[in-house]
Each structure stands twice: as structure tokens, then as C-alpha cells.
Enzyme design. Structure first.
Site, PDB file in Angstrom:
ATOM      1  N   LYS A 262     -15.396  -8.752   0.536  1.00  0.00           N
ATOM      2  CA  LYS A 262     -14.142  -8.393   1.210  1.00  0.00           C
ATOM      3  C   LYS A 262     -13.699  -6.991   0.799  1.00  0.00           C
ATOM      4  O   LYS A 262     -13.439  -6.727  -0.372  1.00  0.00           O
ATOM      5  CB  LYS A 262     -13.044  -9.415   0.854  1.00  0.00           C
ATOM      6  CG  LYS A 262     -11.647  -9.033   1.385  1.00  0.00           C
ATOM      7  CD  LYS A 262     -10.585 -10.096   1.046  1.00  0.00           C
ATOM      8  CE  LYS A 262      -9.186  -9.617   1.423  1.00  0.00           C
ATOM      9  NZ  LYS A 262      -8.122 -10.603   1.089  1.00  0.00           N
ATOM     10  N   ASP A 267      -3.844  -4.137   1.239  1.00  0.00           N
ATOM     11  CA  ASP A 267      -3.347  -5.295   1.991  1.00  0.00           C
ATOM     12  C   ASP A 267      -1.826  -5.350   1.923  1.00  0.00           C
ATOM     13  O   ASP A 267      -1.246  -5.846   0.959  1.00  0.00           O
ATOM     14  CB  ASP A 267      -3.962  -6.578   1.411  1.00  0.00           C
ATOM     15  CG  ASP A 267      -3.517  -7.827   2.175  1.00  0.00           C
ATOM     16  OD1 ASP A 267      -2.923  -7.683   3.270  1.00  0.00           O
ATOM     17  OD2 ASP A 267      -3.775  -8.951   1.682  1.00  0.00           O
ATOM     18  N   LYS A 274       4.056  -8.449   3.029  1.00  0.00           N
ATOM     19  CA  LYS A 274       4.242  -8.956   1.669  1.00  0.00           C
ATOM     20  C   LYS A 274       5.536  -8.416   1.067  1.00  0.00           C
ATOM     21  O   LYS A 274       6.010  -7.347   1.447  1.00  0.00           O
ATOM     22  CB  LYS A 274       3.085  -8.470   0.783  1.00  0.00           C
ATOM     23  CG  LYS A 274       1.754  -9.141   1.044  1.00  0.00           C
ATOM     24  CD  LYS A 274       0.675  -8.613   0.108  1.00  0.00           C
ATOM     25  CE  LYS A 274      -0.668  -9.260   0.369  1.00  0.00           C
ATOM     26  NZ  LYS A 274      -0.705 -10.709   0.096  1.00  0.00           N
ATOM     27  N   ASP A 285      -7.684  -5.269  -3.303  1.00  0.00           N
ATOM     28  CA  ASP A 285      -8.142  -6.232  -2.298  1.00  0.00           C
ATOM     29  C   ASP A 285      -9.521  -5.869  -1.728  1.00  0.00           C
ATOM     30  O   ASP A 285     -10.008  -6.528  -0.817  1.00  0.00           O
ATOM     31  CB  ASP A 285      -7.097  -6.357  -1.183  1.00  0.00           C
ATOM     32  CG  ASP A 285      -7.013  -7.774  -0.639  1.00  0.00           C
ATOM     33  OD1 ASP A 285      -7.487  -8.704  -1.318  1.00  0.00           O
ATOM     34  OD2 ASP A 285      -6.480  -7.945   0.476  1.00  0.00           O
ATOM     35  N   ASP A 344      -1.326 -12.018   7.054  1.00  0.00           N
ATOM     36  CA  ASP A 344      -1.678 -11.788   5.649  1.00  0.00           C
ATOM     37  C   ASP A 344      -2.911 -12.600   5.232  1.00  0.00           C
ATOM     38  O   ASP A 344      -3.456 -12.407   4.152  1.00  0.00           O
ATOM     39  CB  ASP A 344      -0.482 -12.140   4.758  1.00  0.00           C
ATOM     40  CG  ASP A 344      -0.590 -11.534   3.376  1.00  0.00           C
ATOM     41  OD1 ASP A 344      -1.480 -10.679   3.154  1.00  0.00           O
ATOM     42  OD2 ASP A 344       0.231 -11.910   2.508  1.00  0.00           O
ATOM     43  N   GLU A 346      -5.856 -12.150   6.172  1.00  0.00           N
ATOM     44  CA  GLU A 346      -6.762 -11.244   6.878  1.00  0.00           C
ATOM     45  C   GLU A 346      -8.187 -11.277   6.342  1.00  0.00           C
ATOM     46  O   GLU A 346      -9.128 -10.971   7.066  1.00  0.00           O
ATOM     47  CB  GLU A 346      -6.208  -9.816   6.819  1.00  0.00           C
ATOM     48  CG  GLU A 346      -6.526  -9.014   5.547  1.00  0.00           C
ATOM     49  CD  GLU A 346      -5.918  -9.583   4.261  1.00  0.00           C
ATOM     50  OE1 GLU A 346      -4.973 -10.391   4.362  1.00  0.00           O
ATOM     51  OE2 GLU A 346      -6.394  -9.234   3.163  1.00  0.00           O
ATOM     52  N   ARG A 348     -10.261 -13.680   5.490  1.00  0.00           N
ATOM     53  CA  ARG A 348     -11.164 -14.604   6.194  1.00  0.00           C
ATOM     54  C   ARG A 348     -11.495 -14.105   7.599  1.00  0.00           C
ATOM     55  O   ARG A 348     -12.533 -14.450   8.158  1.00  0.00           O
ATOM     56  CB  ARG A 348     -10.551 -16.011   6.210  1.00  0.00           C
ATOM     57  CG  ARG A 348      -9.229 -16.105   6.919  1.00  0.00           C
ATOM     58  CD  ARG A 348      -8.427 -17.340   6.527  1.00  0.00           C
ATOM     59  NE  ARG A 348      -7.714 -17.150   5.249  1.00  0.00           N
ATOM     60  CZ  ARG A 348      -6.926 -18.066   4.699  1.00  0.00           C
ATOM     61  NH1 ARG A 348      -6.750 -19.238   5.289  1.00  0.00           N
ATOM     62  NH2 ARG A 348      -6.317 -17.827   3.560  1.00  0.00           N
TER      63      ARG A 348
HETATM   64  N1  BES Z   1      -5.293 -10.430  -0.731  1.00  0.00           N
HETATM   65  C1  BES Z   1      -4.505 -11.603  -0.630  1.00  0.00           C
HETATM   66  C2  BES Z   1      -4.753 -12.600  -1.752  1.00  0.00           C
HETATM   67  C3  BES Z   1      -4.312 -12.195  -3.135  1.00  0.00           C
HETATM   68  C4  BES Z   1      -3.103 -12.653  -3.620  1.00  0.00           C
HETATM   69  C5  BES Z   1      -5.120 -11.452  -3.950  1.00  0.00           C
HETATM   70  C6  BES Z   1      -2.711 -12.327  -4.903  1.00  0.00           C
HETATM   71  C7  BES Z   1      -4.724 -11.118  -5.236  1.00  0.00           C
HETATM   72  C8  BES Z   1      -3.522 -11.557  -5.712  1.00  0.00           C
HETATM   73  C9  BES Z   1      -4.798 -12.312   0.677  1.00  0.00           C
HETATM   74  O1  BES Z   1      -5.146 -11.499   1.745  1.00  0.00           O
HETATM   75  C10 BES Z   1      -3.556 -13.035   1.069  1.00  0.00           C
HETATM   76  O2  BES Z   1      -2.596 -12.383   1.323  1.00  0.00           O
HETATM   77  N2  BES Z   1      -3.613 -14.359   1.081  1.00  0.00           N
HETATM   78  C11 BES Z   1      -2.492 -15.150   1.428  1.00  0.00           C
HETATM   79  C12 BES Z   1      -2.945 -16.246   2.346  1.00  0.00           C
HETATM   80  C13 BES Z   1      -1.845 -17.022   2.957  1.00  0.00           C
HETATM   81  C14 BES Z   1      -1.084 -16.157   3.953  1.00  0.00           C
HETATM   82  C15 BES Z   1      -2.410 -18.238   3.627  1.00  0.00           C
HETATM   83  C16 BES Z   1      -1.913 -15.735   0.147  1.00  0.00           C
HETATM   84  O3  BES Z   1      -2.685 -16.098  -0.748  1.00  0.00           O
HETATM   85  O4  BES Z   1      -0.699 -15.771   0.021  1.00  0.00           O
HETATM   86 ZN    ZN Z   2      -5.992  -9.697   1.280  1.00  0.00          ZN
HETATM   87 MN    MN Z   3      -3.454 -10.770   2.775  1.00  0.00          MN
END
Ligand code: BES
Ligand code: ZN
Ligand code: MN
Length: 492
Positions: A262, A267, A274, A285, A344, A346, A348
């Protein structure tokens, strides 16, 4: 850094004769007698090792260090003993040596020597990696540095065998991991998708492997609607970076390992934006992408017998006026449609197109690495990588590599009962599955695209960086997964 290897079997005078700013030895946490090189050092220092243990000042607790200045019986300027804890295997020794190296550096040492605790190649490799990983700092953009890099390191091994190949292997592995860390640490204004592609090209040219970069037009022609949707909110165009390693000697095996990383260079969350707190951390990210680039460098130099190709989708997730929205339905390269319920989620969306493409290009086994979910941090903290797979045998092979390399990883369920959470009346699958089991629904989403191909997903969201400095590592990027992936390819 210059690395030297000295054979120092029991009874040799190498311990007292080695010149260095710091001589490093490791000591386990045990009530047993002082043995081996530690016993020799105890005698050379007039009983110092026994004394610090007897007084309770130093117990050998993992990563504790203690310094003796100007040890009378040694040519080294300092003797540093580092605790390797109650189970001093190569993983703990790697960290103990790293902790001692960082202690030496912080007091101004420019040269160190390490007493390797036993004659195995695994122990020597751990020591070499410990020093090189500890020598890395996050200070590239500082104009004043807290410490200077080491200039040389000598390894004193009790083995009389030729350990030079092991030293070289460890050097390549650790330097590749540090390359990954440098990429991870780059700020998002400097390292966007195009810059990442440029850096991958450079690494490939230096290491002698092929690099191909698919641009936006090519991805549109191919039908990567999911990856492109994420990219469209940013002024910076996306890329799909492909790195190819082909072994020189053909084998009978038809296996072909695909690595998918990834590469979200920043992000923001997109329209599902966020919160401001800690958003700066979202420069990490692209840690999965960085891990694959580092791993491919090591693979190019260490030449496993299996072909390995890395597929690295890279985008910036921004809330621009052309950004994709919650409610959008995108068509993936696989033909499956996805309803975007949260922009968010993104990762996947860029990974599924890369996974499908990797399969089309002939990969028989896939490993992806991604800072995919906050939920994995809730589950495993900042200590373990979450390991998801559709194939137990393949997964166990990778877990064995992780154990050998001292990278903590833990198996997680990929249970189809969670699949219902991704149901939507409007498309084949939704991109989020609600709050509970978020790391698992994310993995299930990816599994939908891996289909029958043996596949492993590494959720490295909790382990890609150290929020605080560790005794054994600088604050910042960790370079997680590089050593495990290379070990997996080398031991195929
Ligand atoms: N890049 C984030 C995941 C992340 C969170 C990495 C904290 C490092 C530290 C990912 O793209 C994301 O935002 N995931 C969301 C998914 C949710 C919207 C289902 C998450 O984990 O909140
Ligand atoms: Zn992300
Ligand atoms: Mn995200």
C-alpha cells in the site's frame, strides 16, 4: 560503515586487543554463573561483570545497558553490557546489540566492536543487523544532529568457520530495511506518488532489476477503476510501480511470488476526512510500499531461486473538488463493483486492483503489506503485525520467517461469517463493514480479490513506526516486514 570480522575463539586475546570507542557484550537475565566471553571480560575487568550483577545494578533485563569507562584490562575505551532478557535468542540479541549501539552513539562513539554470543550464523547476523539498524536516525532534515553515524564496527565471533557470507547477507538485509525507513520518513510534500515511483526506479537500477511504472492513462485502459477513484481527489497523479526480480538459474518450480504494498503517500481520509490530531502520521501510509521496495532491493542482491514481482499502487488520498465520495460505486479491475461508504477506507481500494493485476501477470502466491486499519492497533497494539491468510500452510511459512527475523507477527482469523458485514444492496461489496472487527472485514475485502490464489495480508498499521524512541531504535519509521519478506523468498 566499515564492517570487520574477527575470529575470537575462547582463550584468544581478541577481547583485550580490540580497539574501539565501545566494546559491546550481551548478558542474559539469569542467576546462573557468568560464562563464555562474559566470564573472560569479567576476569579482564577485575570482576566488574560479577559485581554489577551481584549488586543488582544490572540484571540483564532486555535492552538495559550499563557502561564501564576506560576498562583497565581492555584496549576499548568503554565496555557496554546490554541485557538480552530471559530468553536470549537471536531476536533478543539483535535488539540488545542495537540498544548498546545506540547508547554508545549517544555518548559520541564512532567505532564499536561487538562480542557475538555464540558461533551460529543466526547470532552473527542478528548482531550485524542490530548495529546497522541502530545506526539509522530520523534526522535527514535536521541541520544539527544529536549524534554522528558510526564509522566502523568489528564483530568478534567465536566461530572459526568462514562467516563472511553471513555478515554480507545481514548487511544487505539491514541496509535494505534502512532504505525502507528512509522512504517511510520522507514528508508527504516531498514524497508523493511520482516521487515514490522515481525512487523505486533508482533502487531498481542500482540493484539490477526491472522497474515499470503504469501511469494514469494505462490504468484507465486496463480498467483499474478502484485505484483511480482514490487518486482523483489529488492534484498528484497516481502510479502503479512494478519491480521484477527474475532468478538467473531456472528451477522446475512454477511458483511466482507477488508482493503488493500500500503506497498512500498521504491519507487525509478524503471527503470522510480524518481529525487533525496526528494526521501528520499519515505520511506513513506508504509503509507497505516502502517495505516492498526495500525487500526487492535485498532480493535483487541476495538472489533467491524464486521469481518475485512487487506491485505497488501509489496515490495521495485528498478531499479535492474532484475527489471520490461516499456513495460512489466503482468498478474494479476484477469486474466486481464496490460501493464506497467511507473514503478513508482507501487502502483496500487501491490494493484490490493491484492484487488482481498481480494474478493476471502470473503470480501464484501473494503477500500484501498495508497500514490498513486502526482496528489492528486496537487488537495488537504497536507490537505485533496482524497476519491474515486464505492458506494456513503458506501463512505458517511466513510466520516461521518472521520468528527467525525477530519481527513480531500474530495470526488473525479470516472468517467468512464476517463477510455479511460487507453486504450492500447497491454493489457487489461495500468498502467498509462497520466498527467491530474492522481489521478482519478489511482482510475479507481483500480476500474477495485474491480468490483462490494463496494470499497473506500483513496489517502493519500499528508497527510501521515508533511513536516514541526505543532503546533499540530511533523514533520514526521501523522498516517492519522487510526482513520477513526477504527471508520468505530466500527459504522458499
Ligand atoms: N491508513 C489508515 C489506517 C491507519 C490508522 C494507519 C491508524 C495507521 C494508524 C486507513 O486508510 C484508514 O483510514 N482506515 C480506517 C478504515 C475505516 C474507515 C473502516 C480506520 O482504520 O479508521
Ligand atoms: Zn490509509
Ligand atoms: Mn484511510
Amino acid at each position: 560503515m566499515e564492517l570487520k570480522l574477527v575470529s575470537a575463539p575462547a582463550g584468544s586475546s581478541a577481547l583485550q586487543d580490540t580497539e574501539a570507542d565501545a566494546l559491546i557484550a550481551v548478558a542474559a537475565q539469569t542467576d546462573g554463573p557468568v560464562t563464555g566471553a562474559l566470564d573472560a571480560l569479567d576476569r579482564l575487568t577485575g570482576g566488574w561483570v560479577q559485581e554489577i550483577r551481584a549488586s543488582g545494578e544490572f540484571k540483564g533485563k532486555a535492552y538495559d545497558t550499563i557502561v564501564l569507562h576506560r576498562p583497565a584490562g581492555l584496549k576499548a575505551r568503554r565496555l557496554i553490557v546490554a541485557g538480552s532478557g530471559k530468553r536470549p535468542d537471536s531476536s533478543e540479541v539483535r535488539r540488545a546489540v542495537a540498544a548498546a549501539t545506540r547508547s554508545a552513539k549517544s555518548s559520541g562513539a564512532r567505532s564499536v566492536a561487538v562480542v557475538v554470543p555464540d558461533d551460529s550464523t543466526a547470532m552473527l547476523e542478528a548482531a550485524v543487523e542490530g548495529v546497522i539498524l541502530a545506526n539509522w536516525e530520523s534526522d535527514r532534515y535536521r541541520t544539527k544532529h544529536d549524534s554522528l553515524p558510526l564509522q566502523s564496527c568489528t564483530f568478534l565471533t567465536p566461530s572459526q568457520a568462514d562467516m563472511a557470507p553471513a555478515l554480507e547477507r545481514a548487511r544487505i538485509l539491514a541496509e535494505s530495511q534502512n532504505l525502507t525507513r528512509d522512504l517511510q520518513n520522507e514528508p508527504p510534500n516531498i514524497l508523493g506518488p511520482q516521487a515514490l515511483a522515481e525512487r523505486a526506479r533508482q533502487v531498481a537500477a542500482d540493484a539490477g532489476i526491472e522497474c515499470e511504472v503504469l501511469d494514469e492513462d494505462r490504468m484507465r485502459q486496463l480498467g483499474m477503476g478502484s485505484l483511480l477513484a482514490v487518486a482523483q481527489g489529488s492534484a498528484q497523479p497516481p502510479a502503479l510501480i512494478i519491480l521484477r526480480y527474475t532468478p538467473e538459474s531456472a528451477t522446475d518450480s512454477t511458483d511466482h511470488l507477488g508482493l503488493v504494498g500500500k503506497g498512500v503517500t498521504f491519507d487525509t481520509g478524503g471527503i470522510s476526512i480524518k481529525p487533525a490530531d496526528n494526521m501528520d502520521k499519515m505520511k506513513y501510509d506508504m509503509s507497505g510500499a516502502a517495505a516492498m521496495i526495500g525487500a526487492m532491493r535485498a532480493i535483487a542482491l541476495l538472489k533467491p531461486r524464486i521469481p518475485v514481482t512487487a506491485f505497488i499502487p501509489t496515490v495521495e488520498n485528498m478531499p479535492g473538488s474532484r475527489a471520490y465520495r461516499p456513495g460512489d460505486i466503482v468498478t474494479t479491475l476484477s469486474g466486481k463493483t464496490v460501493e464506497v461508504l467511507n473514503t478513508d477506507a482507501e487502502g483496500r481500494l487501491i490494493l484490490n486492483d493491484a492484487i488482481t493485476y498481480a494474478k493476471r501477470l502470473g503470480c501464484t502466491h501473494l503477500v500484501d503489506a498495508a497500514t490498513l486499519t486502526g482496528a489492528i492497533v486496537v487488537a495488537l497494539g504497536h507490537y505485533y503485525v496482524g497476519v491474515f491468510s486464505n492458506n494456513d500452510q503458506f501463512r505458517d511459512k511466513l510466520l516461521a520467517s518472521a520468528a527467525r527475523q525477530g519481527e513480531k507477527m500474530w495470526p488473525m482469523p479470516v472468517d467468512d461469517e464476517f463477510r455479511d458485514l460487507l453486504k450492500t444492496p447497491f454493489a457487489d461489496i461495500a468498502n467498509v463493514g462497520g466498527r467491530w472487527g474492522g481489521a478482519i472485514t478489511a482482510a475479507l475485502f481483500l480476500k474477495e480479490f485474491a480468490e483462490e490464489t494463496p494470499w497473506i495480508h500483513l496489517d502493519i498499521a500499528g508497527t510501521a513506526s515508533y511513536d516514541e524512541g526505543k532503546q533499540f531504535a530511533a523514533k520514526g519509521a521501523s522498516g517492519i516486514a522487510v526482513r520477513t519478506l526477504v527471508d520468505l523468498a530466500l527459504n522458499w
